[in-house]
Design a protein around this motif. Structure first.
Motif, PDB file in Angstrom:
ATOM      1  N   ASN A   1       9.366  -5.300  12.156  1.00  0.00           N
ATOM      2  CA  ASN A   1      10.223  -6.028  11.215  1.00  0.00           C
ATOM      3  C   ASN A   1      10.685  -7.367  11.792  1.00  0.00           C
ATOM      4  OD1 ASN A   1      10.148  -4.129   9.072  1.00  0.00           O
ATOM      5  ND2 ASN A   1      11.575  -2.847  10.204  1.00  0.00           N
TER       6      ASN A   1
ATOM      7  N   THR B   1       7.903  -7.665  -7.391  1.00  0.00           N
ATOM      8  CA  THR B   1       8.007  -8.175  -6.033  1.00  0.00           C
ATOM      9  C   THR B   1       8.204  -7.082  -4.998  1.00  0.00           C
ATOM     10  OG1 THR B   1       8.988 -10.153  -6.964  1.00  0.00           O
ATOM     11  CG2 THR B   1       9.164  -9.873  -4.604  1.00  0.00           C
ATOM     12  N   TYR B   2       9.066  -6.121  -5.270  1.00  0.00           N
ATOM     13  CA  TYR B   2       9.341  -5.113  -4.239  1.00  0.00           C
ATOM     14  C   TYR B   2       8.101  -4.276  -3.922  1.00  0.00           C
ATOM     15  CZ  TYR B   2       9.807  -1.553  -7.881  1.00  0.00           C
ATOM     16  OH  TYR B   2       9.565  -0.697  -8.918  1.00  0.00           O
ATOM     17  N   ILE B   3       7.257  -4.000  -4.908  1.00  0.00           N
ATOM     18  CA  ILE B   3       6.036  -3.225  -4.657  1.00  0.00           C
ATOM     19  C   ILE B   3       5.026  -4.083  -3.897  1.00  0.00           C
ATOM     20  CG2 ILE B   3       4.065  -2.050  -5.705  1.00  0.00           C
ATOM     21  CD1 ILE B   3       5.957  -1.213  -7.990  1.00  0.00           C
TER      22      ILE B   3
ATOM     23  N   GLU C   1       5.662  -6.657  -2.051  1.00  0.00           N
ATOM     24  CA  GLU C   1       6.222  -6.889  -0.724  1.00  0.00           C
ATOM     25  C   GLU C   1       5.940  -5.695   0.185  1.00  0.00           C
ATOM     26  OE1 GLU C   1       8.234  -9.531   1.790  1.00  0.00           O
ATOM     27  OE2 GLU C   1       7.840  -9.865  -0.316  1.00  0.00           O
ATOM     28  N   ASP C   2       6.121  -4.499  -0.329  1.00  0.00           N
ATOM     29  CA  ASP C   2       5.859  -3.290   0.445  1.00  0.00           C
ATOM     30  C   ASP C   2       4.378  -3.177   0.805  1.00  0.00           C
ATOM     31  OD1 ASP C   2       6.807  -0.834   1.654  1.00  0.00           O
ATOM     32  OD2 ASP C   2       5.685   0.201   0.077  1.00  0.00           O
ATOM     33  N   LEU C   3       3.505  -3.497  -0.147  1.00  0.00           N
ATOM     34  CA  LEU C   3       2.063  -3.462   0.130  1.00  0.00           C
ATOM     35  C   LEU C   3       1.690  -4.467   1.215  1.00  0.00           C
ATOM     36  CD1 LEU C   3       0.640  -3.124  -3.506  1.00  0.00           C
ATOM     37  CD2 LEU C   3       0.545  -1.397  -1.689  1.00  0.00           C
TER      38      LEU C   3
ATOM     39  N   TYR D   1       3.712  -5.624   3.593  1.00  0.00           N
ATOM     40  CA  TYR D   1       4.240  -5.099   4.855  1.00  0.00           C
ATOM     41  C   TYR D   1       3.304  -4.039   5.423  1.00  0.00           C
ATOM     42  CZ  TYR D   1       8.849  -7.010   5.966  1.00  0.00           C
ATOM     43  OH  TYR D   1       9.864  -7.805   6.403  1.00  0.00           O
ATOM     44  N   GLN D   2       2.863  -3.118   4.575  1.00  0.00           N
ATOM     45  CA  GLN D   2       1.959  -2.060   5.027  1.00  0.00           C
ATOM     46  C   GLN D   2       0.647  -2.661   5.547  1.00  0.00           C
ATOM     47  OE1 GLN D   2       1.378   0.986   2.030  1.00  0.00           O
ATOM     48  NE2 GLN D   2       3.548   0.971   1.544  1.00  0.00           N
TER      49      GLN D   2
ATOM     50  N   ASN E   1       1.200  -4.471   8.903  1.00  0.00           N
ATOM     51  CA  ASN E   1       1.479  -3.484   9.943  1.00  0.00           C
ATOM     52  C   ASN E   1       0.196  -2.760  10.359  1.00  0.00           C
ATOM     53  OD1 ASN E   1       3.104  -1.993  11.738  1.00  0.00           O
ATOM     54  ND2 ASN E   1       3.406  -0.386  10.243  1.00  0.00           N
TER      55      ASN E   1
END
Length: 161
Positions: A5, A45-47, A49-51, A53-54, A57
């Motif tokens: 993060n 956006t939140y979905i 954004e999560d994709l 990040y994944q 990572n």
């Protein structure tokens, strides 16, 4: 150990369109799940954004074993440089600095050598190599992405004097 993060805080990409989402370009990563959403006009956006990040990572951070590097600043540099220039190029540069055989793959030999050297010297050497790389390419603008990492290192090393 380095924190994914914290490394993501340096990610400079903001472009969002059908061909790119936050630095993930369709021509290089056509299977990124976020492109299916963008093609449908779904910009939650939140979905997305999560994709992203994944993706960053799993595709970069974990494959570079940044999560096993104790120095956050070294992990940040390696992570950002690999996103812009490829994992193999980033690891090869690191291996040359460590004076070990260059394979371009972050293996446990590379990781153990990385951890065995003085971390502030390694950070400065890696930072200088990256600056030189961008300067030789005539791509000075890309250096602005790694400057904040240097400033954070400088503050942690010298304090707020």
């Amino acid at each position: 150990m380095a924190d994914f993060n914290k490394s993501m805080e340096h990610l400079p990409y903001t472009k969002i369109n059908r061909y790119e989402y936050k630095g993930i370009q369709r021509k290089f990563f056509p299977k990124f799940a976020g492109f299916d959403m963008l093609d449908r006009g779904d910009y939650e956006t939140y979905i997305l954004e999560d994709l992203a990040y994944q993706f960053y990572n799993s595709y970069f951070y974990l494959k570079l074993k940044c999560n096993l590097i104790t120095n956050q600043h070294v992990a940040d540099l390696l992570f950002l440089f690999s996103i812009a220039n490829g994992k193999k190029k980033a690891v090869s540069k690191l291996q040359r600095i460590l004076k070990i055989p260059v394979s371009g793959t972050m293996d446990f030999n590379t990781l153990s050598k990385l951890e065995a050297v003085e971390q502030n010297k390694l950070f400065l050497h890696l930072y200088a190599e990256i600056i030189e790389f961008y300067a030789n390419m005539g791509n000075i603008d890309d250096m602005r992405y790694i400057l904040p990492i240097y400033y954070k290192w400088e503050t942690s090393y010298f304090g707020n004097a």
